[in-house]
Scaffold this motif. Structure first.
Motif, PDB file in Angstrom:
ATOM      1  N   ASN A 226      -3.562 -11.673   6.572  1.00  0.00           N
ATOM      2  CA  ASN A 226      -3.096 -10.746   7.608  1.00  0.00           C
ATOM      3  C   ASN A 226      -3.004  -9.321   7.091  1.00  0.00           C
ATOM      4  OD1 ASN A 226      -2.728 -12.599   9.827  1.00  0.00           O
ATOM      5  ND2 ASN A 226      -1.037 -13.467   8.665  1.00  0.00           N
ATOM      6  N   GLU A 227      -2.698  -9.155   5.809  1.00  0.00           N
ATOM      7  CA  GLU A 227      -2.729  -7.808   5.220  1.00  0.00           C
ATOM      8  C   GLU A 227      -4.159  -7.281   5.219  1.00  0.00           C
ATOM      9  OE1 GLU A 227      -2.017  -5.426   1.018  1.00  0.00           O
ATOM     10  OE2 GLU A 227      -1.067  -7.378   1.291  1.00  0.00           O
ATOM     11  N   ALA A 228      -5.103  -8.158   4.885  1.00  0.00           N
ATOM     12  CA  ALA A 228      -6.514  -7.760   4.903  1.00  0.00           C
ATOM     13  C   ALA A 228      -6.968  -7.433   6.320  1.00  0.00           C
ATOM     14  CB  ALA A 228      -7.373  -8.871   4.299  1.00  0.00           C
ATOM     15  N   ALA A 229      -6.432  -8.167   7.308  1.00  0.00           N
ATOM     16  CA  ALA A 229      -6.798  -7.911   8.705  1.00  0.00           C
ATOM     17  C   ALA A 229      -6.327  -6.529   9.145  1.00  0.00           C
ATOM     18  CB  ALA A 229      -6.210  -8.993   9.607  1.00  0.00           C
ATOM     19  N   LEU A 230      -5.093  -6.166   8.780  1.00  0.00           N
ATOM     20  CA  LEU A 230      -4.586  -4.831   9.121  1.00  0.00           C
ATOM     21  C   LEU A 230      -5.392  -3.764   8.400  1.00  0.00           C
ATOM     22  CD1 LEU A 230      -2.514  -3.018  10.498  1.00  0.00           C
ATOM     23  CD2 LEU A 230      -0.991  -3.378   8.537  1.00  0.00           C
ATOM     24  N   PHE A 231      -5.663  -3.991   7.133  1.00  0.00           N
ATOM     25  CA  PHE A 231      -6.459  -3.060   6.340  1.00  0.00           C
ATOM     26  C   PHE A 231      -7.830  -2.831   6.979  1.00  0.00           C
ATOM     27  CE2 PHE A 231      -9.890  -2.974   3.125  1.00  0.00           C
ATOM     28  CZ  PHE A 231      -9.652  -1.738   2.535  1.00  0.00           C
ATOM     29  N   THR A 232      -8.469  -3.911   7.426  1.00  0.00           N
ATOM     30  CA  THR A 232      -9.794  -3.816   8.046  1.00  0.00           C
ATOM     31  C   THR A 232      -9.719  -3.123   9.398  1.00  0.00           C
ATOM     32  OG1 THR A 232     -10.435  -5.868   6.938  1.00  0.00           O
ATOM     33  CG2 THR A 232     -11.823  -5.130   8.753  1.00  0.00           C
ATOM     34  N   PHE A 233      -8.720  -3.490  10.203  1.00  0.00           N
ATOM     35  CA  PHE A 233      -8.561  -2.891  11.530  1.00  0.00           C
ATOM     36  C   PHE A 233      -8.340  -1.387  11.426  1.00  0.00           C
ATOM     37  CE2 PHE A 233      -5.888  -1.632  15.162  1.00  0.00           C
ATOM     38  CZ  PHE A 233      -6.720  -2.012  16.211  1.00  0.00           C
ATOM     39  N   MET A 234      -7.624  -0.965  10.388  1.00  0.00           N
ATOM     40  CA  MET A 234      -7.347   0.463  10.199  1.00  0.00           C
ATOM     41  C   MET A 234      -8.466   1.168   9.451  1.00  0.00           C
ATOM     42  SD  MET A 234      -4.495   0.826  11.749  1.00  0.00           S
ATOM     43  CE  MET A 234      -3.990   2.458  11.248  1.00  0.00           C
ATOM     44  N   ASN A 235      -9.562   0.426   9.191  1.00  0.00           N
ATOM     45  CA  ASN A 235     -10.718   0.994   8.491  1.00  0.00           C
ATOM     46  C   ASN A 235     -10.301   1.593   7.154  1.00  0.00           C
ATOM     47  OD1 ASN A 235     -13.474   1.546   8.257  1.00  0.00           O
ATOM     48  ND2 ASN A 235     -13.259   3.605   9.131  1.00  0.00           N
ATOM     49  N   GLY A 236      -9.496   0.830   6.417  1.00  0.00           N
ATOM     50  CA  GLY A 236      -8.993   1.303   5.145  1.00  0.00           C
ATOM     51  C   GLY A 236     -10.073   1.401   4.079  1.00  0.00           C
ATOM     52  N   SER A 237      -9.834   2.225   3.090  1.00  0.00           N
ATOM     53  CA  SER A 237     -10.747   2.384   1.965  1.00  0.00           C
ATOM     54  C   SER A 237     -10.229   1.591   0.770  1.00  0.00           C
ATOM     55  CB  SER A 237     -10.870   3.861   1.581  1.00  0.00           C
ATOM     56  OG  SER A 237      -9.645   4.330   1.038  1.00  0.00           O
ATOM     57  N   THR A 238     -11.109   1.308  -0.174  1.00  0.00           N
ATOM     58  CA  THR A 238     -10.672   0.616  -1.387  1.00  0.00           C
ATOM     59  C   THR A 238      -9.745   1.494  -2.218  1.00  0.00           C
ATOM     60  OG1 THR A 238     -12.762   1.292  -2.446  1.00  0.00           O
ATOM     61  CG2 THR A 238     -12.638  -0.944  -1.543  1.00  0.00           C
ATOM     62  N   GLU A 239      -9.883   2.804  -2.101  1.00  0.00           N
ATOM     63  CA  GLU A 239      -8.941   3.714  -2.777  1.00  0.00           C
ATOM     64  C   GLU A 239      -7.536   3.523  -2.219  1.00  0.00           C
ATOM     65  OE1 GLU A 239      -7.235   6.722  -5.087  1.00  0.00           O
ATOM     66  OE2 GLU A 239      -9.195   5.739  -5.301  1.00  0.00           O
ATOM     67  N   GLU A 240      -7.431   3.406  -0.901  1.00  0.00           N
ATOM     68  CA  GLU A 240      -6.119   3.173  -0.282  1.00  0.00           C
ATOM     69  C   GLU A 240      -5.567   1.807  -0.677  1.00  0.00           C
ATOM     70  OE1 GLU A 240      -6.584   5.774   3.836  1.00  0.00           O
ATOM     71  OE2 GLU A 240      -7.547   3.802   3.688  1.00  0.00           O
ATOM     72  N   LEU A 241      -6.448   0.803  -0.739  1.00  0.00           N
ATOM     73  CA  LEU A 241      -6.021  -0.531  -1.158  1.00  0.00           C
ATOM     74  C   LEU A 241      -5.500  -0.492  -2.591  1.00  0.00           C
ATOM     75  CD1 LEU A 241      -5.987  -3.428   0.039  1.00  0.00           C
ATOM     76  CD2 LEU A 241      -8.185  -3.809  -1.071  1.00  0.00           C
ATOM     77  N   ALA A 242      -6.179   0.260  -3.427  1.00  0.00           N
ATOM     78  CA  ALA A 242      -5.805   0.351  -4.836  1.00  0.00           C
ATOM     79  C   ALA A 242      -4.481   1.075  -5.057  1.00  0.00           C
ATOM     80  CB  ALA A 242      -6.910   1.055  -5.620  1.00  0.00           C
ATOM     81  N   THR A 243      -4.179   2.048  -4.201  1.00  0.00           N
ATOM     82  CA  THR A 243      -2.996   2.889  -4.433  1.00  0.00           C
ATOM     83  C   THR A 243      -1.787   2.478  -3.598  1.00  0.00           C
ATOM     84  OG1 THR A 243      -3.877   4.484  -2.833  1.00  0.00           O
ATOM     85  CG2 THR A 243      -4.333   4.891  -5.155  1.00  0.00           C
ATOM     86  N   THR A 244      -1.951   1.478  -2.730  1.00  0.00           N
ATOM     87  CA  THR A 244      -0.804   0.957  -1.985  1.00  0.00           C
ATOM     88  C   THR A 244       0.069   0.139  -2.928  1.00  0.00           C
ATOM     89  OG1 THR A 244      -2.026   0.849   0.101  1.00  0.00           O
ATOM     90  CG2 THR A 244      -0.074  -0.537  -0.085  1.00  0.00           C
ATOM     91  N   VAL A 245       1.355   0.452  -2.977  1.00  0.00           N
ATOM     92  CA  VAL A 245       2.264  -0.250  -3.887  1.00  0.00           C
ATOM     93  C   VAL A 245       2.554  -1.645  -3.341  1.00  0.00           C
ATOM     94  CG1 VAL A 245       4.534  -0.260  -4.967  1.00  0.00           C
ATOM     95  CG2 VAL A 245       3.322   1.911  -4.610  1.00  0.00           C
ATOM     96  N   HIS A 246       2.307  -2.655  -4.155  1.00  0.00           N
ATOM     97  CA  HIS A 246       2.588  -4.042  -3.798  1.00  0.00           C
ATOM     98  C   HIS A 246       3.761  -4.556  -4.631  1.00  0.00           C
ATOM     99  CE1 HIS A 246      -1.318  -3.725  -1.904  1.00  0.00           C
ATOM    100  NE2 HIS A 246      -1.205  -4.948  -1.412  1.00  0.00           N
ATOM    101  N   ALA A 247       4.594  -5.371  -4.007  1.00  0.00           N
ATOM    102  CA  ALA A 247       5.755  -5.934  -4.713  1.00  0.00           C
ATOM    103  C   ALA A 247       5.290  -6.828  -5.858  1.00  0.00           C
ATOM    104  CB  ALA A 247       6.604  -6.740  -3.740  1.00  0.00           C
ATOM    105  N   HIS A 248       6.054  -6.823  -6.924  1.00  0.00           N
ATOM    106  CA  HIS A 248       5.762  -7.703  -8.072  1.00  0.00           C
ATOM    107  C   HIS A 248       6.977  -8.578  -8.360  1.00  0.00           C
ATOM    108  CE1 HIS A 248       4.159  -9.024 -11.913  1.00  0.00           C
ATOM    109  NE2 HIS A 248       5.374  -8.792 -12.439  1.00  0.00           N
ATOM    110  N   PRO A 249       6.779  -9.869  -8.556  1.00  0.00           N
ATOM    111  CA  PRO A 249       5.484 -10.560  -8.455  1.00  0.00           C
ATOM    112  C   PRO A 249       5.228 -11.017  -7.023  1.00  0.00           C
ATOM    113  CG  PRO A 249       7.143 -12.082  -9.249  1.00  0.00           C
ATOM    114  CD  PRO A 249       7.833 -10.757  -9.063  1.00  0.00           C
TER     115      PRO A 249
END
Length: 470
Positions: free
Chosen positions: A427-450
């Motif tokens: 579902n995160e990938a679906a939102l990313f795709t729908f918003m026409n996100g870039s791999t740069e945006e994917l790379a710089t979005t902070v994700h919770a760890h772990p």
């Protein structure tokens, strides 16, 4: 006797009742005609009950593999009827919720068989719906618009018809009274593999036969290979490139004898899971201008209008992805178009696809083969789940995540996953795709760890030549 409506919907499955709610929100008077139960296949025979079964299977799997999590002694006993009862309880809860929604939105539900009539005294155009009830009585529903959302049903093989005892469909799986010692599943794909996975976890000897070259023919090749290998490691026998014929199968009273290559094997049950066919018979389509293709699917335009512009069709009956979330979106678009709301059209490349097996499979957009077929220049990036701490905790890091990226414009063409919890992660990938996100945006979005979702951040980093953990 007749009643008048702004919209009459044939079929009260997920697409039907969601569309009815949307029309009611727009101030329209709506009726649903459903001959079984509101909620349709998804609620009563498909999505919800199978996921209930799969949850039970998951719990049992954890117990049986407890030593992998540091627990030395664990055991479980179960009765299939208790598992069915839990499924029924879940379905009943959801069913009550849908019925409450129908009352909340003042949607009339007719339990009967609906048929579209041609032009008549009641209407100068085709579309009046005749509802036939079990007691032989009928009622006419005059309307301005009709939405066909009658869904689909399991396909039989011409040489292996369902007897609902030894030769069964996915519908029959909803009412198992005993578990078979062994079962043959004919057909890979979503339905066959989900049942193979859960039955294997419940201790049934499972064999899967697929006529095509791959048990998941429409997914990324690496993922198909991984799930095949994992299934086989778990004891599931898999045969690919093995079409069966009448000469290979003999149905007996208590079992089915099947020839698989050089082996003759007796199976307690055979589950035929080779696809579904649209429910378009006996709808009165002959009274309309509606056209169907050679498989019986209704032909529509991109807002789901048929040749009769006031009659729309959505979901399994039009032959796109046979997924509940697709059908509901199509239905919403159809309703908004018929009532002049200018909806955003559905881009099928932004639709997530899930298989709830062990391990789970999820994907969105193009596969590598799709991109090749389109003549696109692309790069492929992979991140193994072994690089993601939360995934290692969940299932020893089984699986991987794959990104397909267009070289010319840097657009993400597809994302494909196999591993723990990926049917949620998609579902995160679906939102990313729908918003026409870039791999740069994917790379710089902070994700919770772990978290398992860190795999997407790592995938974005890798596609930007900045990978940290791979």
């Amino acid at each position: 006797m007749s009643k008048e409506y702004d919209l009459v919907i044939l079929g009260g499955g997920t697409a039907g009742y969601v569309s009815a709610i949307r029309a009611s929100q727009l101030g329209k008077k709506v009726a649903i005609v459903e001959k079984y139960k509101i909620g349709g296949t998804c609620l009563h025979k498909g999505c919800i009950p199978t996921k209930s079964y799969l949850k039970t299977a998951e719990i049992l799997r954890y117990i049986n593999h407890s030593t992998e999590y540091g627990i030395k002694t664990a055991s479980a006993e179960f009765e299939i009827m208790d598992i069915v009862a839990k499924k029924d309880e879940t379905v009943s809860t959801m069913y009550s919720g849908v019925q409450s929604l129908m009352k909340k939105y003042k949607i009339d539900v007719y339990e009967g068989n609906g048929r579209i009539l041609g032009p008549s005294l009641f209407s100068p155009q085709a579309g009046t719906v005749s509802v036939e009830f079990e007691n032989g009585e009928s009622e006419l529903l005059v309307n301005n618009n009709v939405l066909i959302a009658t869904g689909s049903r399991p396909i039989e093989l011409p040489f292996l018809e369902f007897n609902h005892h030894t030769v069964i469909s996915s519908d029959d799986m909803m009412h198992l009274e005993t578990l078979p010692h062994n079962i043959l599943i004919i057909g890979g794909g979503v339905i066959g593999l989900e049942f193979a996975s859960l039955l294997n976890d419940l201790g049934v000897e499972v064999t899967v036969v697929e006529a095509g070259p791959s048990i998941i023919p429409n997914e990324q090749q690496e993922i198909s290979k991984t799930i095949k290998r994992t299934f086989e490691e778990n004891g599931i026998k898999i045969y690919e490139k093995l079409p069966l014929s009448e000469d290979d199968v003999l149905v007996q009273d208590s079992h089915v004898d099947v020839k698989l290559q050089e082996d003759n094997i007796s199976f307690d049950k055979v589950l035929v899971a080779v696809g579904r066919t649209p429910n378009t018979e006996d709808l009165g389509l002959n009274n309309t201008k509606i056209k169907t293709d050679d498989k019986g699917y209704i032909i529509t335009n991109d807002v789901y209008q048929t040749e009769d512009k006031h009659i729309y069709a959505v979901g399994d009956v039009i032959g796109n992805y046979q997924l509940a979330h697709v059908a509901t979106k199509e239905g919403t678009i159809a309703v908004e178009h018929m009532f002049d709301q200018n909806p955003i059209l559905l881009d099928y490349l932004t639709i997530p696809r899930c298989i709830y097996t062990n391990p789970e499979v999820a994907s969105i957009g193009m596969t590598e083969q799709d991109a090749k077929n389109e003549g696109l220049s692309f790069k492929k990036f992979k991140v193994p789940f072994k690089a993601i701490g939360k995934s290692v905790i969940e299932n020893n890091g089984l699986g991987e995540c794959i990104l397909i990226k267009d070289i010319e414009n840097e657009n993400v063409l597809g994302i494909h996953m196999i591993g723990a919890k990926v049917t949620e992660l998609i579902n995160e990938a679906a939102l990313f795709t729908f918003m026409n996100g870039s791999t740069e945006e994917l790379a710089t979005t902070v994700h919770a760890h772990p978290s398992i979702g860190e795999v997407l951040m790592e995938l974005g980093l890798k596609s930007e030549n900045r990978a940290i953990h791979v």
